[in-house]
Write a protein that holds these residues in place. Structure first.
Motif, short mmCIF file in Angstrom:
data_model
loop_
_atom_site.label_atom_id
_atom_site.label_comp_id
_atom_site.label_asym_id
_atom_site.label_seq_id
_atom_site.Cartn_x
_atom_site.Cartn_y
_atom_site.Cartn_z
N GLU A 20 -27.50 13.59 15.95
CA GLU A 20 -28.80 13.48 16.60
C GLU A 20 -29.87 13.00 15.62
O GLU A 20 -30.71 12.16 15.97
CB GLU A 20 -29.22 14.83 17.19
N THR A 23 -29.52 9.34 14.94
CA THR A 23 -30.01 8.54 16.05
C THR A 23 -31.54 8.51 16.08
O THR A 23 -32.15 7.47 16.35
CB THR A 23 -29.48 9.11 17.39
N LYS A 24 -32.16 9.63 15.79
CA LYS A 24 -33.63 9.76 15.89
C LYS A 24 -34.37 9.04 14.76
O LYS A 24 -35.42 8.42 15.00
CB LYS A 24 -34.00 11.24 15.91
N PRO A 26 -33.88 6.20 12.94
CA PRO A 26 -34.19 4.77 13.12
C PRO A 26 -35.24 4.52 14.22
O PRO A 26 -36.06 3.62 14.10
CB PRO A 26 -32.85 4.14 13.49
N HIS A 27 -35.23 5.33 15.26
CA HIS A 27 -36.21 5.20 16.33
C HIS A 27 -37.63 5.44 15.78
O HIS A 27 -38.55 4.68 16.07
CB HIS A 27 -35.90 6.18 17.45
N ILE A 28 -37.78 6.49 15.00
CA ILE A 28 -39.09 6.79 14.41
C ILE A 28 -39.53 5.66 13.48
O ILE A 28 -40.67 5.20 13.54
CB ILE A 28 -39.04 8.13 13.64
N ARG A 30 -38.64 2.45 13.45
CA ARG A 30 -39.00 1.25 14.21
C ARG A 30 -40.41 1.37 14.78
O ARG A 30 -41.21 0.43 14.73
CB ARG A 30 -38.00 0.98 15.32
N ALA A 31 -40.74 2.53 15.32
CA ALA A 31 -42.08 2.73 15.89
C ALA A 31 -43.15 2.67 14.80
O ALA A 31 -44.22 2.10 15.00
CB ALA A 31 -42.14 4.07 16.62
N SER A 34 -43.75 -0.99 13.70
CA SER A 34 -44.48 -1.83 14.66
C SER A 34 -45.91 -1.36 14.88
O SER A 34 -46.73 -2.13 15.35
CB SER A 34 -43.74 -1.86 16.00
N GLU A 73 -46.38 8.76 16.10
CA GLU A 73 -44.92 8.80 15.93
C GLU A 73 -44.50 9.74 14.80
O GLU A 73 -43.37 10.20 14.78
CB GLU A 73 -44.38 7.39 15.68
N GLY A 76 -42.72 12.84 15.62
CA GLY A 76 -41.28 12.81 15.85
C GLY A 76 -40.51 13.60 14.81
O GLY A 76 -39.49 14.22 15.11
#
Length: 106
Positions: A20, A23-24, A26-28, A30-31, A34, A73, A76
């Motif tokens: 988990e 997975t989390k 890379p999401h943080i 990327r946000a 950007s 973010e 997160g």
């Protein structure tokens, strides 16, 4: 382009929650890439601890990294802690060249 500030977030996955966290993170990142003025972000394995990562952000100025701490973010990371995905999270920031902000102001 000079790097004047660095922030790091050390994240230790809770037992049986490594997938988990993987997975989390890379999401943080990327946000954050950007939605901020950072030069770059990186995720690396923390060689000193098992199931632990270091997320690093690189900034041109101290003022940019300070403004970054208001980015939604970043919550997160705390969400991972409150959800039991992470057993430890440690935030740090390092100012390498504090005069860079003064040069930008002039």
């Amino acid at each position: 382009m000079l790097i004047s500030a660095i922030n790091t977030v050390e994240v230790d996955a809770a037992p049986r929650r490594v997938g988990e966290v993987c997975t989390k993170l890379p999401h943080i990142v990327r946000a954050l890439l950007s939605g901020t003025e950072c030069v770059g972000y990186a995720i690396t394995d923390n060689r000193g601890a098992k199931n632990s990562w270091i997320v690093s952000g690189y900034w041109e100025s101290e003022s940019q990294v300070r403004a970054h701490f208001d980015h939604p973010e970043l919550a997160g990371f705390m969400d991972m802690l409150s959800a039991g995905m992470a057993s430890r999270i440690n935030f740090n920031s390092f100012i390498i060249n504090p005069v860079e902000d003064q040069r930008r102001a002039n």
